[in-house]
Design a protein around this motif. Structure first.
Motif, PDB file in Angstrom:
ATOM      1  N   THR A  15       0.807  -1.198  -0.064  1.00  0.00           N
ATOM      2  CA  THR A  15      -0.013  -0.085  -0.101  1.00  0.00           C
ATOM      3  C   THR A  15       0.843   1.384  -0.067  1.00  0.00           C
ATOM      4  OG1 THR A  15      -0.189   0.072   2.393  1.00  0.00           O
ATOM      5  CG2 THR A  15      -1.821  -1.238   1.196  1.00  0.00           C
ATOM      6  N   SER A  36      15.686   0.254   4.070  1.00  0.00           N
ATOM      7  CA  SER A  36      16.583   0.417   3.056  1.00  0.00           C
ATOM      8  C   SER A  36      16.672   1.880   2.375  1.00  0.00           C
ATOM      9  CB  SER A  36      16.520  -0.704   1.955  1.00  0.00           C
ATOM     10  OG  SER A  36      15.095  -0.496   1.433  1.00  0.00           O
ATOM     11  N   ASP A  42      13.416   1.716  10.731  1.00  0.00           N
ATOM     12  CA  ASP A  42      13.240   0.373  11.047  1.00  0.00           C
ATOM     13  C   ASP A  42      12.462   0.087  12.426  1.00  0.00           C
ATOM     14  OD1 ASP A  42      13.675  -2.306  11.760  1.00  0.00           O
ATOM     15  OD2 ASP A  42      15.811  -2.250  11.360  1.00  0.00           O
ATOM     16  N   THR A  44      12.315  -2.143  14.297  1.00  0.00           N
ATOM     17  CA  THR A  44      13.087  -3.019  15.420  1.00  0.00           C
ATOM     18  C   THR A  44      14.113  -1.883  15.958  1.00  0.00           C
ATOM     19  OG1 THR A  44      14.944  -3.712  13.917  1.00  0.00           O
ATOM     20  CG2 THR A  44      12.834  -5.062  14.279  1.00  0.00           C
ATOM     21  N   THR A  62       2.429   2.228   8.102  1.00  0.00           N
ATOM     22  CA  THR A  62       2.111   0.894   8.060  1.00  0.00           C
ATOM     23  C   THR A  62       3.207   0.033   8.757  1.00  0.00           C
ATOM     24  OG1 THR A  62       3.586   0.207   6.023  1.00  0.00           O
ATOM     25  CG2 THR A  62       1.407   0.854   5.615  1.00  0.00           C
ATOM     26  N   GLN A  64       5.356  -3.202  10.524  1.00  0.00           N
ATOM     27  CA  GLN A  64       5.974  -4.637  10.152  1.00  0.00           C
ATOM     28  C   GLN A  64       6.471  -5.354  11.450  1.00  0.00           C
ATOM     29  OE1 GLN A  64       6.679  -6.159   7.563  1.00  0.00           O
ATOM     30  NE2 GLN A  64       5.251  -4.822   6.381  1.00  0.00           N
ATOM     31  N   ASP A  66       3.495  -6.932  11.685  1.00  0.00           N
ATOM     32  CA  ASP A  66       1.869  -6.896  11.787  1.00  0.00           C
ATOM     33  C   ASP A  66       1.546  -6.468  12.988  1.00  0.00           C
ATOM     34  OD1 ASP A  66      -0.548  -8.757  10.299  1.00  0.00           O
ATOM     35  OD2 ASP A  66      -0.844  -8.328  12.543  1.00  0.00           O
ATOM     36  N   TRP A 123      -7.946  -9.039   4.333  1.00  0.00           N
ATOM     37  CA  TRP A 123      -6.656  -9.530   3.700  1.00  0.00           C
ATOM     38  C   TRP A 123      -6.710  -9.062   2.124  1.00  0.00           C
ATOM     39  CZ3 TRP A 123      -5.777 -13.891   6.920  1.00  0.00           C
ATOM     40  CH2 TRP A 123      -4.466 -14.483   6.518  1.00  0.00           C
ATOM     41  N   PHE A 124      -5.501  -8.606   1.928  1.00  0.00           N
ATOM     42  CA  PHE A 124      -5.089  -8.028   0.347  1.00  0.00           C
ATOM     43  C   PHE A 124      -5.018  -8.895  -0.739  1.00  0.00           C
ATOM     44  CE2 PHE A 124      -1.661  -5.016   2.512  1.00  0.00           C
ATOM     45  CZ  PHE A 124      -2.544  -4.533   3.373  1.00  0.00           C
TER      46      PHE A 124
HETATM   47  N1  LIG Z   1      -1.123  -8.208   3.666  1.00  0.00           N
HETATM   48  C1  LIG Z   1      -2.498  -8.272   4.107  1.00  0.00           C
HETATM   49  O1  LIG Z   1      -3.325  -9.141   3.685  1.00  0.00           O
HETATM   50  C2  LIG Z   1      -2.680  -7.122   5.370  1.00  0.00           C
HETATM   51  C3  LIG Z   1      -4.127  -7.226   5.640  1.00  0.00           C
HETATM   52  C4  LIG Z   1      -4.403  -6.311   6.703  1.00  0.00           C
HETATM   53  C5  LIG Z   1      -3.485  -5.655   7.221  1.00  0.00           C
HETATM   54  N2  LIG Z   1      -2.121  -5.601   6.859  1.00  0.00           N
HETATM   55  C6  LIG Z   1      -0.886  -4.795   7.581  1.00  0.00           C
HETATM   56  O2  LIG Z   1      -0.413  -4.183   6.493  1.00  0.00           O
HETATM   57  C7  LIG Z   1       0.862  -3.993   6.983  1.00  0.00           C
HETATM   58  C8  LIG Z   1       1.889  -4.374   5.875  1.00  0.00           C
HETATM   59  O3  LIG Z   1       1.813  -5.511   5.470  1.00  0.00           O
HETATM   60  P1  LIG Z   1       2.572  -6.308   4.187  1.00  0.00           P
HETATM   61  O4  LIG Z   1       2.868  -7.762   4.694  1.00  0.00           O
HETATM   62  O5  LIG Z   1       1.337  -6.303   3.323  1.00  0.00           O
HETATM   63  O6  LIG Z   1       3.883  -5.509   3.852  1.00  0.00           O
HETATM   64  P2  LIG Z   1       4.163  -4.320   2.976  1.00  0.00           P
HETATM   65  O7  LIG Z   1       3.180  -3.167   2.941  1.00  0.00           O
HETATM   66  O8  LIG Z   1       4.130  -4.934   1.573  1.00  0.00           O
HETATM   67  O9  LIG Z   1       5.664  -4.034   3.458  1.00  0.00           O
HETATM   68  C9  LIG Z   1       6.686  -4.395   2.950  1.00  0.00           C
HETATM   69  C10 LIG Z   1       7.676  -3.565   3.200  1.00  0.00           C
HETATM   70  O10 LIG Z   1       7.944  -3.557   4.543  1.00  0.00           O
HETATM   71  C11 LIG Z   1       9.451  -2.974   4.640  1.00  0.00           C
HETATM   72  N3  LIG Z   1       9.928  -3.571   6.014  1.00  0.00           N
HETATM   73  C12 LIG Z   1      10.063  -4.822   6.551  1.00  0.00           C
HETATM   74  N4  LIG Z   1      10.362  -5.039   7.718  1.00  0.00           N
HETATM   75  C13 LIG Z   1      10.808  -3.507   7.803  1.00  0.00           C
HETATM   76  C14 LIG Z   1      11.075  -3.161   9.339  1.00  0.00           C
HETATM   77  N5  LIG Z   1      11.330  -3.935  10.252  1.00  0.00           N
HETATM   78  N6  LIG Z   1      10.974  -1.866   9.456  1.00  0.00           N
HETATM   79  C15 LIG Z   1      10.738  -0.967   8.583  1.00  0.00           C
HETATM   80  N7  LIG Z   1      10.226  -1.369   7.350  1.00  0.00           N
HETATM   81  C16 LIG Z   1      10.312  -2.826   7.191  1.00  0.00           C
HETATM   82  C17 LIG Z   1      10.166  -3.525   3.749  1.00  0.00           C
HETATM   83  O11 LIG Z   1      11.211  -2.682   2.857  1.00  0.00           O
HETATM   84  P3  LIG Z   1      12.772  -2.910   3.583  1.00  0.00           P
HETATM   85  O12 LIG Z   1      13.141  -4.093   3.267  1.00  0.00           O
HETATM   86  O13 LIG Z   1      13.427  -1.717   2.561  1.00  0.00           O
HETATM   87  O14 LIG Z   1      12.677  -2.424   4.856  1.00  0.00           O
HETATM   88  C18 LIG Z   1       9.156  -3.676   2.462  1.00  0.00           C
HETATM   89  O15 LIG Z   1       9.252  -2.975   1.278  1.00  0.00           O
HETATM   90  C19 LIG Z   1       1.101  -4.877   8.388  1.00  0.00           C
HETATM   91  O16 LIG Z   1       1.229  -4.101   9.335  1.00  0.00           O
HETATM   92  C20 LIG Z   1      -0.043  -5.745   8.185  1.00  0.00           C
HETATM   93  O17 LIG Z   1      -0.460  -6.073   9.544  1.00  0.00           O
HETATM   94  C21 LIG Z   1      -1.787  -6.513   5.797  1.00  0.00           C
END
Ligand SMILES: NC(=O)c1ccc[n+]([C@@H]2O[C@H](COP(=O)([O-])OP(=O)(O)OC[C@H]3O[C@@H](n4cnc5c(N)ncnc54)[C@H](OP(=O)(O)O)[C@@H]3O)[C@@H](O)[C@H]2O)c1
Length: 273
Positions: A15, A36, A42, A44, A62, A64, A66, A123-124
């Motif tokens: 997103t 990055s 980060d 963490t 957003t 990470q 979750d 869920w996306f």
């Molecule tokens: N996917 C779903 O179905 C869904 C549904 C409802 C809610 N959500 C929520 O949406 C959020 C995003 O989830 P997503 O899985 O879809 O991921 P996403 O938005 O696709 O995010 C991935 C990005 O997170 C960054 N990242 C990873 N670890 C990190 C860290 N420790 N600190 C900062 N950035 C970090 C990575 O970039 P770098 O490698 O450059 O750090 C990567 O580009 C979560 O909070 C999740 O609970 C997701």
């Protein structure tokens, strides 16, 4: 509108990248951050957070991996504090439906004193094309412990449009938008729609949680495997099967259907085996 950029935490994510692209298309500057980026962020490493929140007008956040994980609500409380300290006009938080941990994080932001909007998503769709389910689609089989509970999958493009509306129009301050697609599908039905759109067999296989964990362990850290198992058990127990109307409430138009996503995504070639 302020010349300061809008902070996008998770700026390359499913997103975050879309929110950033939409804002830039309207000539609104953004600061996408993650581990990055030139200004690193980060989740963490709390010492990386203050620099990211300095000199920005607003933030799309957003978390990470979750908001269900331990410590997420404390992190969001701290981000809310930083946002208030830096005078941000508002923070838009991406949250998840039916997760007690996510609701604690929402409350932490609401209590921080910074103007907020919450986008609480199902869920996306894009998990099948930009996430951990892509490999399964390419291999012709998705094996999950997801059961037959229907999920109203949402298009990340819709989430991004709702987030951008919240960032650009203050009428959305103080609102919780529960956003889902217009139709609930089981994972088997979603996979069947993808197979039809891509024009080759892709099947869904129901497996036990232990089987899923054993298959994932060589490829993912233990905490990610545990998190996914928890999500499949908690989020997919039927509590989230209802369609919600946040997209329509925020944007005045219906949410995109899964079949629209499947057709559009098949046309990009990302599912070509
Ligand atoms: N996917 C779903 O179905 C869904 C549904 C409802 C809610 N959500 C929520 O949406 C959020 C995003 O989830 P997503 O899985 O879809 O991921 P996403 O938005 O696709 O995010 C991935 C990005 O997170 C960054 N990242 C990873 N670890 C990190 C860290 N420790 N600190 C900062 N950035 C970090 C990575 O970039 P770098 O490698 O450059 O750090 C990567 O580009 C979560 O909070 C999740 O609970 C997701």
């Amino acid at each position: 509108m302020s010349e300061l950029p809008i902070l996008i935490v998770g700026g390359a994510g499913k997103t975050g990248a879309r929110v950033s692209a939409l804002l830039r298309a309207s000539s609104i500057p953004t600061r996408p951050v993650s581990r990055s980026t030139p200004v690193p962020f980060d989740w963490t490493r709390p010492e990386t957070w203050p620099a990211a929140f300095a000199g920005v007008s607003m933030a799309y956040v957003t978390y990470q991996p979750d908001l269900a994980v331990e410590g997420a609500s404390d992190a969001i409380a701290e981000v809310g504090r930083l946002a208030r300290e830096n005078g941000l006009a508002r923070v838009v938080l991406l949250s998840g439906r039916g997760e007690p941990g996510a609701q604690r994080a929402e409350a932490a932001l609401q209590q921080s004193g910074v103007p907020w909007t919450i986008v609480r998503a199902s869920w996306f769709d894009q998990n099948f094309s930009e996430g951990y389910l892509l490999d399964g689609v390419l291999a012709g089989e998705i094996a999950l412990p997801a059961g037959a509970v229907p999920e109203p999958f949402i298009d990340a493009d819709d989430i991004a449009e709702v987030a951008v509306a919240a960032l650009t129009d203050q009428r959305h301050v103080g609102k919780v938008y529960e956003v889902t697609g217009p139709r609930a599908l089981t994972f088997a039905q979603a996979v069947a729609e993808i197979a039809a759109a891509v024009g080759r067999p892709v099947r869904y296989r129901q497996i036990a949680p232990e089987q899923f964990a054993a298959g994932m362990r060589p490829h993912a850290p233990t905490e990610v495997v545990e998190l996914l198992l928890e999500l499949f058990a908690v989020v997919l127990d039927g509590r989230n099967s209802d369609v919600a109307h946040g997209v329509e409430q925020a944007l005045g138009r219906p949410a995109r259907d899964f079949s629209d996503y499947a057709r559009r995504t098949a046309a990009t070639g990302v599912w070509r085996a």
